[in-house]
Design an enzyme around this catalytic site. Structure first.
Site, PDB file in Angstrom:
ATOM      1  N   ASP A   1       0.518  -1.420   0.292  1.00 25.80           N
ATOM      2  CA  ASP A   1       0.445  -0.016  -0.255  1.00 25.80           C
ATOM      3  C   ASP A   1       1.251   1.156  -0.329  1.00 25.80           C
ATOM      4  O   ASP A   1       2.262   1.033   0.051  1.00 25.80           O
ATOM      5  CB  ASP A   1      -0.705   0.042   1.385  1.00 25.80           C
TER       6      ASP A   1
ATOM      7  N   LYS B   1     -11.506  -4.134  -7.324  1.00 26.71           N
ATOM      8  CA  LYS B   1     -12.902  -3.893  -6.981  1.00 26.71           C
ATOM      9  C   LYS B   1     -12.763  -3.050  -8.174  1.00 26.71           C
ATOM     10  O   LYS B   1     -11.914  -2.311  -8.703  1.00 26.71           O
ATOM     11  CB  LYS B   1     -12.644  -2.880  -5.674  1.00 26.71           C
TER      12      LYS B   1
END
Ligand SMILES: C[S@@+](CC[C@H](N)C(=O)[O-])C[C@H]1O[C@@H](n2cnc3c(N)ncnc32)[C@H](O)[C@@H]1O
EC number: 2.1.1.205
Length: 248
Positions: free
Chosen positions: A86, A167
């Site tokens: 991340d 997503k």
């Protein structure tokens, strides 16, 4: 708690968010998003036989927790490898290698490969979301670009036959996204887990059976000014069909 019990709890509740939020707290997940990945696995069995997995855009880490419990713990000690990435730092999760990096960068792909220890991943998941600007078209565009970045980095990381879950927000250009993904995967499906709020147009694209494509110039940093793009790369990046005969 079994998932059919969770479903009953959801039905009883007038607000889905509270049920999964409470359950996440009870069960020790860092975010309610954990249930989305668990429910995608219930439907598609994406964790089956996986030992090497990459969690893109992983903070605060609920998907990494799921991967550690469902893949890390079910394999013999030392066999599984879970790498989470991340932009932001994450609190440690035992059994998960964490990297701070940008998934659009080639150096991040190289760092992940190093942590995979010379093996390719059988599964790459991405729950990434760019910062929201509030400008609808701009937000949709940024989300599409992040999925494209996730696909590109996955072309460096996935073993043939592997799976990719990302997503997405169902938008006007969904057909284009399907055609991008269908070049690389034999099966492409869109799903909305029960725990995803019905008020949101959030969905997940589940791509199974990865087939590496010769001539795809995925990570843009590999390209130098003046490099000729292959017909395949032009199509995936911009929908340019001028070299379509060469793609199919
Ligand atoms: C919704 S959160 C992910 C939640 C996570 N799956 C979980 O279950 O805890 C989206 C994350 O995408 C990350 N992100 C957005 N763009 C990124 C990029 N280019 N590279 C790496 N991470 C990115 C953000 O920093 C944010 O932490």
């Amino acid at each position: 708690m079994a998932y059919d019990e969770i479903e009953m709890a959801v039905r009883r509740s007038r607000d889905k968010r509270d049920v999964f939020y409470r359950l996440a707290k009870e069960q020790g997940w860092r975010a309610r998003s954990a249930f989305k990945l668990l429910q995608i696995d219930e439907e598609f069995r994406i964790f089956s036989k996986v030992t090497h997995v990459v969690d893109l855009c992983a903070a605060p880490g609920s998907w990494s927790q799921v991967l550690e419990r469902k893949i890390g713990r079910v394999n013999p000690p030392g066999k599984a490898r879970i790498v989470a990435v991340d932009l932001q730092q994450m609190a440690p999760i035992p059994g998960v290698v964490q990297l701070q990096g940008d998934i659009t960068k080639k150096k991040t792909a190289d760092a992940i490969k190093k942590e995979l220890g010379g093996q390719l991943a059988q599964l790459v998941v991405c729950d990434g979301a760019p910062d929201v600007t509030g400008l609808h078209d701009m937000d949709e565009y940024m989300q599409d670009q992040l999925i494209l970045a996730a696909l590109n980095i996955s072309t460096e990381l996935l073993a043939p036959g592997g799976a990719f879950v990302a997503k997405m927000f169902k938008a006007r250009d969904i057909d284009f996204m399907y055609s991008q993904m269908k070049l690389f995967f034999r099966s492409v499906t869109c799903t909305k887990p029960r725990s995803s709020r019905s008020s949101s147009n959030e969905h997940f694209i589940v791509c199974l059976d990865y087939k590496p494509l010769e001539g795809y110039q995925g990570m843009a940093e590999d390209l130098k000014p003046g490099d000729e793009l292959s017909a395949l790369t032009k199509f995936v990046y911009s929908g340019d069909l001028s070299g379509f005969d060469q793609i199919i």
